[in-house]
Motif scaffolding. Structure first.
Motif, PDB file in Angstrom:
ATOM      1  N   LEU A 174      25.114  36.661  37.472  1.00  0.00           N
ATOM      2  CA  LEU A 174      24.267  37.261  36.446  1.00  0.00           C
ATOM      3  C   LEU A 174      23.818  38.640  36.921  1.00  0.00           C
ATOM      4  N   VAL A 175      24.217  39.660  36.190  1.00  0.00           N
ATOM      5  CA  VAL A 175      23.899  41.043  36.561  1.00  0.00           C
ATOM      6  C   VAL A 175      22.402  41.278  36.400  1.00  0.00           C
ATOM      7  N   GLU A 176      21.796  41.859  37.421  1.00  0.00           N
ATOM      8  CA  GLU A 176      20.365  42.166  37.365  1.00  0.00           C
ATOM      9  C   GLU A 176      20.156  43.628  37.024  1.00  0.00           C
ATOM     10  N   LEU A 177      18.959  43.920  36.533  1.00  0.00           N
ATOM     11  CA  LEU A 177      18.589  45.289  36.192  1.00  0.00           C
ATOM     12  C   LEU A 177      18.799  46.181  37.409  1.00  0.00           C
ATOM     13  N   GLY A 178      19.507  47.278  37.233  1.00  0.00           N
ATOM     14  CA  GLY A 178      19.705  48.206  38.341  1.00  0.00           C
ATOM     15  C   GLY A 178      20.975  47.969  39.130  1.00  0.00           C
ATOM     16  N   GLN A 208      25.634  45.516  31.763  1.00  0.00           N
ATOM     17  CA  GLN A 208      24.301  45.242  31.223  1.00  0.00           C
ATOM     18  C   GLN A 208      23.588  44.167  32.032  1.00  0.00           C
ATOM     19  N   ALA A 209      22.271  44.311  32.169  1.00  0.00           N
ATOM     20  CA  ALA A 209      21.483  43.255  32.819  1.00  0.00           C
ATOM     21  C   ALA A 209      21.656  41.977  32.004  1.00  0.00           C
ATOM     22  N   GLY A 210      21.816  40.851  32.695  1.00  0.00           N
ATOM     23  CA  GLY A 210      21.969  39.577  32.011  1.00  0.00           C
ATOM     24  C   GLY A 210      23.414  39.235  31.696  1.00  0.00           C
ATOM     25  N   GLN A 211      24.306  40.190  31.922  1.00  0.00           N
ATOM     26  CA  GLN A 211      25.731  39.941  31.680  1.00  0.00           C
ATOM     27  C   GLN A 211      26.283  39.038  32.792  1.00  0.00           C
ATOM     28  N   LEU A 212      27.196  38.134  32.419  1.00  0.00           N
ATOM     29  CA  LEU A 212      27.820  37.273  33.420  1.00  0.00           C
ATOM     30  C   LEU A 212      29.079  37.965  33.921  1.00  0.00           C
ATOM     31  N   LEU A 213      29.078  38.314  35.196  1.00  0.00           N
ATOM     32  CA  LEU A 213      30.205  39.045  35.768  1.00  0.00           C
ATOM     33  C   LEU A 213      31.038  38.101  36.634  1.00  0.00           C
ATOM     34  N   HIS A 214      32.345  38.159  36.449  1.00  0.00           N
ATOM     35  CA  HIS A 214      33.276  37.318  37.216  1.00  0.00           C
ATOM     36  C   HIS A 214      33.504  37.983  38.577  1.00  0.00           C
ATOM     37  N   VAL A 215      33.027  37.330  39.647  1.00  0.00           N
ATOM     38  CA  VAL A 215      33.109  37.901  40.999  1.00  0.00           C
ATOM     39  C   VAL A 215      33.896  36.952  41.906  1.00  0.00           C
ATOM     40  N   PRO A 216      34.945  37.431  42.588  1.00  0.00           N
ATOM     41  CA  PRO A 216      35.662  36.573  43.535  1.00  0.00           C
ATOM     42  C   PRO A 216      34.963  36.613  44.898  1.00  0.00           C
ATOM     43  N   LEU A 217      34.575  35.454  45.410  1.00  0.00           N
ATOM     44  CA  LEU A 217      33.911  35.400  46.717  1.00  0.00           C
ATOM     45  C   LEU A 217      34.949  35.124  47.792  1.00  0.00           C
ATOM     46  N   LYS A 218      34.851  35.878  48.863  1.00  0.00           N
ATOM     47  CA  LYS A 218      35.747  35.656  49.991  1.00  0.00           C
ATOM     48  C   LYS A 218      35.493  34.262  50.567  1.00  0.00           C
ATOM     49  N   ALA A 219      36.574  33.525  50.869  1.00  0.00           N
ATOM     50  CA  ALA A 219      36.431  32.182  51.429  1.00  0.00           C
ATOM     51  C   ALA A 219      37.008  32.153  52.836  1.00  0.00           C
ATOM     52  N   CYS A 220      36.513  31.220  53.665  1.00  0.00           N
ATOM     53  CA  CYS A 220      37.018  31.096  55.025  1.00  0.00           C
ATOM     54  C   CYS A 220      38.340  30.346  55.041  1.00  0.00           C
ATOM     55  N   SER A 221      39.202  30.688  55.979  1.00  0.00           N
ATOM     56  CA  SER A 221      40.462  29.963  56.132  1.00  0.00           C
ATOM     57  C   SER A 221      40.182  28.666  56.882  1.00  0.00           C
ATOM     58  N   SER A 222      40.949  27.633  56.563  1.00  0.00           N
ATOM     59  CA  SER A 222      40.734  26.361  57.245  1.00  0.00           C
ATOM     60  C   SER A 222      42.074  25.739  57.611  1.00  0.00           C
ATOM     61  N   ASN A 223      42.038  24.676  58.408  1.00  0.00           N
ATOM     62  CA  ASN A 223      43.257  23.963  58.788  1.00  0.00           C
ATOM     63  C   ASN A 223      43.371  22.639  58.051  1.00  0.00           C
ATOM     64  N   VAL A 224      42.773  22.559  56.856  1.00  0.00           N
ATOM     65  CA  VAL A 224      42.806  21.299  56.111  1.00  0.00           C
ATOM     66  C   VAL A 224      44.212  21.065  55.550  1.00  0.00           C
ATOM     67  N   ARG A 225      44.733  19.865  55.778  1.00  0.00           N
ATOM     68  CA  ARG A 225      46.097  19.506  55.357  1.00  0.00           C
ATOM     69  C   ARG A 225      46.171  19.376  53.838  1.00  0.00           C
TER      70      ARG A 225
END
Ligand SMILES: *[C@@H]1O[C@H](CO)[C@@H](O)[C@H](O)[C@H]1NC(C)=O
Ligand SMILES: *[C@@H]1O[C@H](CO)[C@@H](O)[C@H](O)[C@H]1NC(C)=O
Ligand SMILES: *[C@@H]1O[C@H](CO)[C@@H](O)[C@H](O)[C@H]1NC(C)=O
Ligand SMILES: *[C@@H]1O[C@H](CO)[C@@H](O)[C@H](O)[C@H]1NC(C)=O
Ligand SMILES: *[C@@H]1O[C@H](CO)[C@@H](O)[C@H](O)[C@H]1NC(C)=O
Ligand SMILES: *[C@@H]1O[C@H](CO)[C@@H](O)[C@H](O)[C@H]1NC(C)=O
Ligand SMILES: *[C@@H]1O[C@H](CO)[C@@H](O)[C@H](O)[C@H]1NC(C)=O
Ligand SMILES: *[C@@H]1O[C@H](CO)[C@@H](O)[C@H](O)[C@H]1NC(C)=O
Ligand SMILES: *[C@@H]1O[C@H](CO)[C@@H](O)[C@H](O)[C@H]1NC(C)=O
Ligand SMILES: *[C@@H]1O[C@H](CO)[C@@H](O)[C@H](O)[C@H]1NC(C)=O
Ligand SMILES: *[C@@H]1O[C@H](CO)[C@@H](O)[C@H](O)[C@H]1NC(C)=O
Ligand SMILES: *[C@@H]1O[C@H](CO)[C@@H](O)[C@H](O)[C@H]1NC(C)=O
Length: 362
Positions: A174-178, A208-225
Motif C-alpha cells: 500500500l503506497v503511503e503519502l510521500g 497515488q497514496a493508498g494505491q496497491l503496488l505490486h512489489v517483488p521481494l527478494k527471497a533467500c536461496s535454500s537447499n529444499v528438495r
C-alpha cells in the motif's frame, strides 16, 4: 484568456467534486499455469487494531505466520496493538488461474447486518479488492442483494511468477503519502524499471497514496528438495517462517549472501508430530551447524525439506566471498516523482482559482 480561466476553474470543480480519485486497479499477472505459492499483502486500519483481529479477518492459520512476515519477535502476542494506518504484512496462499493470481479460496468473510459489498471491499478489507471482483468470483448476480450470514470469498491479488528469471515473494504494497517509485524500489531491493513494468505504469508521477503496488521481494536461496512438502520454500528478505510442522525455523536477511538460515525451533510445539524428528547431517552435526570454514568456503548442515515422516538435511558448501547479487544499483539522474508533485500542481490550480475569483469580484 477568460476561456482558459474557465477551463481551469472547471478542472478545479471536478477535482473538488471527486476528491477520492478512483485508485488504479492493481496489476498482478500470474501466468505460471496452476502454480500455488505464498504471497503477502499490506493491511491497514484507520482506527488501529490488533494482530488477532488481522489473523481472524484473513483466516491466517497461525499467529506466528504474521509475526514472521513482519519480522516481529516470535513471543509477540495476538493482543499486540497495531497503530492507526500502520501497515502489517499478511501472508496468504496464492493460486494462478487464467493469467491472474488470486488468494486460494481465503479469506472467507461472513456477511453481517448492514454490510454492502462496497463496504466489505473498501472498509473491512481496506480497499485491497474492488467490490465488483468480490461479486464476480462469488457469482452474485445482484450486488444489492446479499444475505446476512452468507460467506464470501475475498479474492486478494497476488502472483507466483518469476521476475527477471528469479523466484520472488510477491507483495501487495500500500503506497503511503510521500512514497516514490524510486524510494520503494530502493527499500525493497528492486529497480524502478521492474516496478513500472510489473505494474503497467508509464508515468511514475501517477503514483497515488493508498494505491496497491505490486512489489517483488527478494527471497533467500535454500537447499529444499523438490519433493519436500514445503517446496519451493520462498522466504522474503527480512522475514522468517516456521516449517516442517513448526519443527524448523528459517530466517532470511541480507547478511550471509541471502542464504536461508534454518535451525531447530525451540519455542513452538510441532503441529502434526508428537515430537520433532532428529535433524542431523551426521552424528553431532545438526541443522544450522557450521562444520568447516576456510577463507571463503563454509560447509553447513542445511535444512533440505520434510515429508510425512521425516526431515531431510544436507551438508552443503557455500561461498561466503561471492559478490552479493546486485539488482538495486542507484539510478543516477532519475526523476524524483513523489506524491508531493501532485499536491503542488493542484496548489498551482488553486492559486489560479483565487486570482480568478479576485478578478471576478473586481
Ligand atoms: C489447472 O487446474 C484446472 C482446474 O483445477 C484443471 O482443469 C486443469 O487441467 C489444470 N491445468 C494444468 C495444466 O494442470
Ligand atoms: C473505524 O471507526 C469508524 C467509527 O467508529 C467506523 O465507522 C469504521 O467502520 C471503522 N473502520 C474500520 C476499518 O474498522
Ligand atoms: C520476548 O523475548 C525477548 C528476548 O528474546 C525478551 O527480551 C522479551 O521480554 C520477550 N517479550 C515478552 C512479551 O515476553
Ligand atoms: C495479551 O495476551 C497475553 C497472552 O495471550 C496475556 O498474557 C496478556 O495479559 C494480554 N495482554 C493484554 C493487555 O490483554
Ligand atoms: C480467461 O481470461 C480471459 C481474458 O483474460 C477471458 O476472456 C476468459 O473468459 C477467461 N476464462 C475463464 C475461464 O475465466
Ligand atoms: C453462477 O450463477 C448462475 C446464475 O445465478 C448459474 O447459472 C451458474 O451456474 C453459477 N455458476 C457457478 C460457477 O456457480
Ligand atoms: C533487506 O531487508 C533489509 C531490512 O529491512 C533492508 O535494509 C534491505 O534493503 C533489504 N534488501 C533487499 C535486497 O531487499
Ligand atoms: C500482463 O498481462 C497482460 C495481458 O496478458 C499483458 O498485456 C501485460 O504485458 C502483462 N504484464 C506483464 C508485466 O507481464
Ligand atoms: C527434482 O530434483 C531432482 C534432483 O535434484 C531432479 O532429478 C528432478 O528432475 C526434479 N524434479 C522436478 C519435478 O523438478
Ligand atoms: C496435520 O494434521 C491436521 C489435523 O490434525 C490434518 O488436517 C492435516 O492434513 C495434517 N497435515 C499434514 C501435512 O499431514
Ligand atoms: C549444533 O546445533 C545444535 C542444535 O541447534 C546446537 O545445540 C549445537 O550447539 C551446535 N553445535 C555447534 C558446534 O555449533
Ligand atoms: C571453494 O569453492 C570453490 C567452488 O565453490 C572451489 O573452486 C574452491 O577450490 C574452494 N576452495 C577451497 C579452499 O576449498
Amino acid at each position: 484568456m477568460g476561456m482558459v480561466k474557465l477551463v481551469v476553474m472547471m478542472m478545479v470543480v471536478i477535482a473538488v467534486l471527486n476528491p477520492a480519485q478512483a485508485q488504479p486497479e492493481a496489476k498482478f499477472n500470474c501466468t505460471t499455469t496452476n502454480a500455488t505459492c505464498r504471497a503477502v499483502i499490506d493491511y491497514t486500519n484507520p482506527n488501529g487494531t490488533t494482530l488477532s483481529y488481522i489473523q481472524t479477518l484473513f483466516n491466517v492459520k497461525q499467529l506466528i505466520d504474521i509475526l514472521g512476515a513482519n519480522n516481529l519477535p516470535s513471543n509477540t502476542t495476538g493482543n499486540y496493538s497495531v497503530g492507526p494506518n500502520k501497515a502489517i504484512k499478511v501472508p496468504f496462499p496464492c493460486k494462478c488461474n487464467n493469467g491472474t493470481g488470486l488468494s486460494d479460496q481465503v479469506p472467507v468473510y461472513t456477511i453481517k447486518t448492514g454490510d454492502t459489498l462496497y463496504d466489505i471491499a473498501t472498509t473491512v478489507f481496506a480497499g485491497l479488492v474492488k467490490y465488483p471482483k468480490i461479486q464476480e468470483v462469488n457469482n452474485i448476480s445482484d450486488g444489492n442483494t446479499i444475505h446476512v450470514g452468507d460467506k464470501l470469498w475475498i479474492p486478494l491479488p497476488c502472483s507466483c511468477d518469476e521476475v527477471g528469471g528469479v523466484s520472488v515473494v510477491h507483495y501487495g504494497h500500500l503506497v503511503e503519502l510521500g512514497n516514490s517509485i524510486e524510494g520503494i524500489a530502493e527499500e525493497y531491493g528492486t529497480t524502478q524499471q521492474i516496478l513500472l513494468t510489473l505494474n503497467g505504469i508509464t508515468d511514475p508521477k501517477t503514483l497515488q497514496a493508498g494505491q496497491l503496488l505490486h512489489v517483488p521481494l527478494k527471497a533467500c536461496s535454500s537447499n529444499v528438495r523438490n519433493d519436500s512438502l514445503d517446496y519451493p520454500l520462498l522466504v522474503a528478505n527480512a522475514s522468517y517462517i516456521y516449517t516442517a510442522h513448526n519443527c524448523i525455523k528459517c530466517m532470511c536477511d541480507s547478511t550471509n549472501n541471502f542464504k536461508l538460515e534454518c535451525e531447530e525451533s525451540s519455542e513452538l510445539k510441532p503441529t502434526n508430530w508428537s515430537i520433532c524428528p532428529t535433524t542431523q547431517c551426521s552424528s553431532n552435526v545438526y541443522i544450522g551447524n557450521i562444520t568447516a570454514t576456510d577463507s571463503c568456503n563454509q560447509t553447513t548442515c542445511d535444512y533440505a525439506g520434510y515429508t510425512s515422516n521425516n526431515i531431510s538435511t544436507v551438508l552443503a558448501t557455500h561461498n561466503t566471498c561471492a559478490a552479493a547479487p546486485n539488482g538495486s544499483g542507484p539510478s543516477s539522474g532519475a526523476t524524483r516523482s513523489t506524491l508531493q508533485g501532485w499536491f503542488w500542481s493542484n496548489l498551482f490550480i488553486v492559486i489560479h482559482l483565487i486570482f480568478f475569483s479576485i478578478y471576478l469580484v473586481w
